[in-house]
Write an enzyme that holds these catalytic residues in place. Structure first.
Site, mmCIF file in Angstrom:
data_model
loop_
_atom_site.group_PDB
_atom_site.id
_atom_site.type_symbol
_atom_site.label_atom_id
_atom_site.label_comp_id
_atom_site.label_asym_id
_atom_site.label_seq_id
_atom_site.Cartn_x
_atom_site.Cartn_y
_atom_site.Cartn_z
ATOM 1 N N ARG A 140 -0.343 -1.416 -9.928
ATOM 2 C CA ARG A 140 -0.840 -1.768 -8.598
ATOM 3 C C ARG A 140 -1.709 -3.011 -8.647
ATOM 4 N NH1 ARG A 140 -2.986 2.207 -3.896
ATOM 5 N NH2 ARG A 140 -3.603 0.605 -2.392
ATOM 6 N N PHE B 72 2.507 2.070 -3.463
ATOM 7 C CA PHE B 72 1.692 2.657 -4.517
ATOM 8 C C PHE B 72 1.015 3.954 -4.109
ATOM 9 C CE2 PHE B 72 2.140 -1.690 -6.075
ATOM 10 C CZ PHE B 72 2.511 -1.423 -7.385
ATOM 11 N N GLU B 73 0.745 4.129 -2.844
ATOM 12 C CA GLU B 73 0.144 5.386 -2.413
ATOM 13 C C GLU B 73 1.204 6.486 -2.358
ATOM 14 O OE1 GLU B 73 -2.903 6.015 -2.215
ATOM 15 O OE2 GLU B 73 -3.796 4.014 -2.151
ATOM 16 N N GLY B 74 2.386 6.136 -1.835
ATOM 17 C CA GLY B 74 3.410 7.138 -1.648
ATOM 18 C C GLY B 74 2.987 8.147 -0.599
ATOM 19 N N ILE C 111 0.833 -1.207 0.000
ATOM 20 C CA ILE C 111 0.000 0.000 0.000
ATOM 21 C C ILE C 111 0.864 1.252 0.000
ATOM 22 C CG2 ILE C 111 -1.632 1.347 1.397
ATOM 23 C CD1 ILE C 111 -2.833 -1.424 2.232
#
Length: 205
Positions: free
Chosen positions: A193, A57-59, A54
């Site tokens: 993702r 991909f969210e950063g 998570i």
């Protein structure tokens, strides 16, 4: 690289081998998740592998010179929903004004970003557990479904969830690839993702 498949996947997500202390911490956490005697009654939790996916991909983007983080518009719409920290949207629980929502002027500290992620992961994990309604899921499958739900909010209506509950894990894994659009456009980041979530899901099949 460690033989543990979860450690191998975490190596790839981080882009480096786990340090010995990190590997030991991962093994302790996985042992707790799989073998705790009260696992049936304890709240479901995302494993370190799921959290790493998570976060990857969210950063935690838009870091300002003062070390705090600014909100940014959705890449698909160019506007709402505005996002901050590790993919947080919606209410701004740190705002001085009750009922405020994350928007163009929202700024958080790193600690606030981390605190919101922890709270959101608990909520999304609970959503997934409730939708599964007792259907068996490995930790890897649960992590993948929670990552999917964290990003889409769609675990309750997605056909991949219905396939999982029915025991069609191969079919469920293929369904991840359908969720790659935002604002009507296919986004490369979503393609990557969904592929990573499907890989993690299949690692637990």
């Amino acid at each position: 690289m460690a033989a543990n498949p979860f450690a191998q996947m975490l190596d790839r997500l981080l882009g480096r081998p786990l340090a010995a202390a990190e590997q030991q911490a991962l093994e302790r956490e996985l042992a707790r998740l799989y073998a705790a005697p009260d696992a049936a009654s304890s709240p479901p939790r995302v494993s370190p592998v799921g959290v790493a996916l998570i976060k990857r991909f969210e950063g935690c983007a838009r870091r300002r010179p003062d070390g705090r983080y600014a909100a940014y518009p959705d890449p698909g719409t160019g506007g709402a929903p505005w996002t901050i920290g590790w993919g947080a949207t919606g209410p701004d629980r740190f705002a001085p004004t009750p009922g405020a929502r994350i928007g163009p002027g929202t700024v958080w500290t790193g600690a606030q970003c981390d605190a919101r992620l922890e709270a959101d992961l608990k909520r999304y994990a609970a959503d997934v557990s409730r939708v599964l309604a007792g259907a068996p899921a490995t930790q890897a499958q649960f992590d993948a479904l929670t990552s999917f739900h964290y990003n889409t909010g769609a675990v309750a209506r997605a056909s991949l969830t219905r396939r999982h509950i029915a025991g069609d894990h191969a079919g469920a894994a293929r369904e991840f690839a359908r969720w790659v659009r935002a604002g009507g456009k296919v986004l490369p980041g979503l393609v990557r993702r969904r592929a990573a979530e499907a890989e993690l899901y299949q690692a637990g099949s």
